[in-house]
Design a protein around this motif. Structure first.
Motif, short mmCIF file in Angstrom:
data_model
loop_
_atom_site.label_atom_id
_atom_site.label_comp_id
_atom_site.label_asym_id
_atom_site.label_seq_id
_atom_site.Cartn_x
_atom_site.Cartn_y
_atom_site.Cartn_z
N GLY A 9 -50.67 -9.66 -5.82
CA GLY A 9 -49.87 -10.85 -5.64
C GLY A 9 -50.39 -11.71 -4.50
O GLY A 9 -51.29 -11.32 -3.77
N ARG A 38 -40.15 -9.55 -13.73
CA ARG A 38 -40.17 -10.34 -12.50
C ARG A 38 -38.75 -10.73 -12.10
O ARG A 38 -37.86 -10.80 -12.95
N THR A 91 -42.91 -18.21 -9.74
CA THR A 91 -42.71 -17.58 -8.44
C THR A 91 -41.63 -16.51 -8.54
O THR A 91 -40.51 -16.76 -9.00
N ALA A 92 -41.97 -15.29 -8.13
CA ALA A 92 -41.06 -14.16 -8.22
C ALA A 92 -41.74 -12.92 -7.65
O ALA A 92 -42.95 -12.94 -7.38
N VAL A 93 -40.96 -11.88 -7.50
CA VAL A 93 -41.53 -10.55 -7.27
C VAL A 93 -41.79 -9.94 -8.64
O VAL A 93 -40.90 -9.91 -9.49
N TYR A 94 -43.00 -9.47 -8.83
CA TYR A 94 -43.40 -8.89 -10.11
C TYR A 94 -43.43 -7.37 -10.01
O TYR A 94 -44.01 -6.82 -9.07
N GLY A 118 -43.00 -3.58 -6.42
CA GLY A 118 -43.10 -5.02 -6.61
C GLY A 118 -44.18 -5.67 -5.77
O GLY A 118 -44.56 -5.16 -4.71
N THR A 119 -44.68 -6.81 -6.25
CA THR A 119 -45.64 -7.61 -5.50
C THR A 119 -45.23 -9.07 -5.65
O THR A 119 -44.87 -9.53 -6.74
N GLN A 120 -45.28 -9.79 -4.54
CA GLN A 120 -44.79 -11.18 -4.51
C GLN A 120 -45.85 -12.13 -5.05
O GLN A 120 -47.01 -12.09 -4.63
N THR A 122 -46.26 -16.25 -5.36
CA THR A 122 -45.71 -17.54 -4.98
C THR A 122 -46.64 -18.64 -5.47
O THR A 122 -47.83 -18.63 -5.12
#
Length: 125
Positions: A9, A38, A91-94, A118-120, A122
């Motif tokens: 991310g 996400r 844009t989200a945490v995946y 999770g990985t951000q 943006t």
């Protein structure tokens, strides 16, 4: 049991690309159908893409079709999500997720037993 760790991310401009990875450890990776979900701030966690145990079947939510590609390498215990033409709304945490219940679990969040941290992602406009 399987442990999942996402990476890849970051911050990218609209129209850019990112490749997310999910490395699995523990029980045999090929035993699990896999998915990407996400979660944006203030929203429910939503389905993005899924892939069968063998990799032969894939599915996507409508908003990412033609832009994202899910893939896996069972020999490397790794799942990927290649993302092109990113938009601010991506844009989200995946999160990657593993399901032992079915050979292909699609977008049914309840079918997934294990989740990564999770990985951000943006995407700036």
């Amino acid at each position: 049991q399987v442990q999942l760790v996402e990476s890849g991310g970051g911050l990218v401009q609209a129209g850019g690309s990112l490749r997310l990875s999910c490395e699995a450890s523990g029980r045999t990776f090929s035993s699990y159908a896999m998915g990407w979900f996400r979660q944006a701030p203030g929203k429910e966690r939503e389905y993005v893409a899924a892939i069968s145990r063998s990799g032969g079947s894939t599915g996507y939510t409508d908003s990412v079709k033609g832009r994202f590609t899910i893939s896996r390498d069972n020999a490397k215990n790794t799942l990927w999500l290649q993302m092109y033409s990113l938009k601010p709304e991506d844009t989200a945490v995946y999160y990657c997720a593993a399901s032992s219940k079915l050979a292909y679990s699609g977008g049914n969040r309840l079918a997934y037993d294990y989740w990564g941290q999770g990985t951000q992602v943006t995407v700036s406009s």
